[in-house]
Scaffold this active site. Structure first.
Site, PDB file in Angstrom:
ATOM      1  CE  LYS A  16      -2.047  -1.000   3.905  1.00 30.44           C
ATOM      2  NZ  LYS A  16      -1.273  -2.208   4.293  1.00 30.44           N
ATOM      3  NE  ARG A  92      -4.455  -1.068  10.249  1.00 33.23           N
ATOM      4  CZ  ARG A  92      -3.448  -0.563   9.534  1.00 33.23           C
ATOM      5  NH1 ARG A  92      -3.527   0.625   9.004  1.00 33.23           N
ATOM      6  NH2 ARG A  92      -2.361  -1.270   9.360  1.00 33.23           N
ATOM      7  NE  ARG A 126       7.872  -2.082   6.081  1.00 29.05           N
ATOM      8  CZ  ARG A 126       6.593  -1.873   6.315  1.00 29.05           C
ATOM      9  NH1 ARG A 126       5.822  -1.355   5.372  1.00 29.05           N
ATOM     10  NH2 ARG A 126       6.057  -2.194   7.474  1.00 29.05           N
ATOM     11  NE  ARG A 159       6.463   0.170  10.110  1.00 26.47           N
ATOM     12  CZ  ARG A 159       5.313   0.171   9.426  1.00 26.47           C
ATOM     13  NH1 ARG A 159       5.227   0.849   8.298  1.00 26.47           N
ATOM     14  NH2 ARG A 159       4.262  -0.511   9.856  1.00 26.47           N
ATOM     15  NE  ARG A 170       2.314  -4.468  11.175  1.00 28.36           N
ATOM     16  CZ  ARG A 170       3.445  -4.285  10.472  1.00 28.36           C
ATOM     17  NH1 ARG A 170       4.598  -4.740  10.934  1.00 28.36           N
ATOM     18  NH2 ARG A 170       3.402  -3.660   9.323  1.00 28.36           N
TER      19      ARG A 170
END
Ligand code: AP5
Length: 216
Positions: A16, A92, A126, A159, A170
């Protein structure tokens, strides 16, 4: 037509943020992202909202949702100032979807789908620029120089919620709370499902076709 109002949905790691950056540049719209807004305000005092924790930080590091009241206010303020947008990270859950209906209309809803194990690989690998927010991946989208952002030369960080335990939580939170939001939208004429497991360029090409078809 005025600038497009685009909603991009999908599980954590679906791409996203990566594709929203392309959309913002190509269509001249604002990237409204609740994740970045909350990360910039991780330690704000939310104790007067009668929440379990006093700041967003605790929720985010565990991979849980920050309370709706906090997030709804951020989105309402951002959308009221935007001339066209790509909205990433919201809604969400179904209550947030209901709130969004009172804030704005949408031109196109994009839903990226990617398998669970691919999502775990993407998120644990990431790296994000600490200065400009650009996304990289150690294997799938490496920067030219390790640890350095191609866009602005900033430091690339891992992160805090991209460790495997938070990532799996998550994904569970997504299945429980956000998958019903996709079901809520998926019979609308402006809903487009995109295979997010393709290459970055192929996903981008499908997204452009979808936006152009709904905003021409
Ligand atoms: P947020 O920042 O929104 O995180 P997320 O939804 O978990 O999404 P991500 O940013 O992790 O993934 P992405 O889909 O943007 O993927 P990306 O493009 O980076 O939210 C963080 C936290 O904030 C939440 O857990 C919650 O606590 C809180 N929060 C936020 N919004 C909230 C709300 N509305 N209500 C309550 N709480 C809220 O891509 C991932 C990686 O894959 C990158 O390395 C990229 O290079 C790579 N990649 C992307 N596309 C491809 C491809 N096609 N092929 C190969 N690699 C790819």
């Amino acid at each position: 037509m005025s600038n497009p109002r685009i909603l991009i949905l999908g599980p954590p790691g679906a791409g996203k943020g990566t594709q929203s950056a392309n959309l913002a540049e190509e269509y001249g719209v604002e990237h409204v992202t609740t994740g970045d807004a909350l990360r910039a305000n991780k330690d704000m005092d939310i104790s007067d909202m009668d929440t379990e924790y006093d700041t967003p930080r605790e929720y985010m590091e565990a991979g849980d949702l920050v309370p709706d009241a906090v997030v709804n206010a951020i989105v309402e303020e951002a959308l009221s100032q935007a001339d066209g947008f790509v909205l990433d990270g919201y809604p969400r859950n179904l209550d947030q979807a209901e709130q969004l209906e009172g804030m704005t209309d949408l031109d196109v809803i994009l839903s990226l789908s990617v398998s669970r194990e691919e999502l775990v690989d993407r998120l644990t690998g990431r790296r994000v620029c600490d200065d400009c927010g650009a996304n990289f991946h150690v294997d799938f989208n490496p920067p030219e120089a390790e640890g350095v952002c191609d866009e602005c030369g900033g430091d690339l960080i891992h992160r805090e919620d991209d460790n495997e335990e938070s990532v799996r939580n998550r994904l569970d939170v997504f299945d429980e709370n956000t998958a019903p939001v996709i079901d809520h939208y998926d019979d609308r004429e402006d809903f487009v499902a995109v295979d997010g497991e393709q290459s970055l360029d192929a996903v981008w090409s499908d997204i452009q076709d979808a936006v152009d078809a709904h905003t021409a």
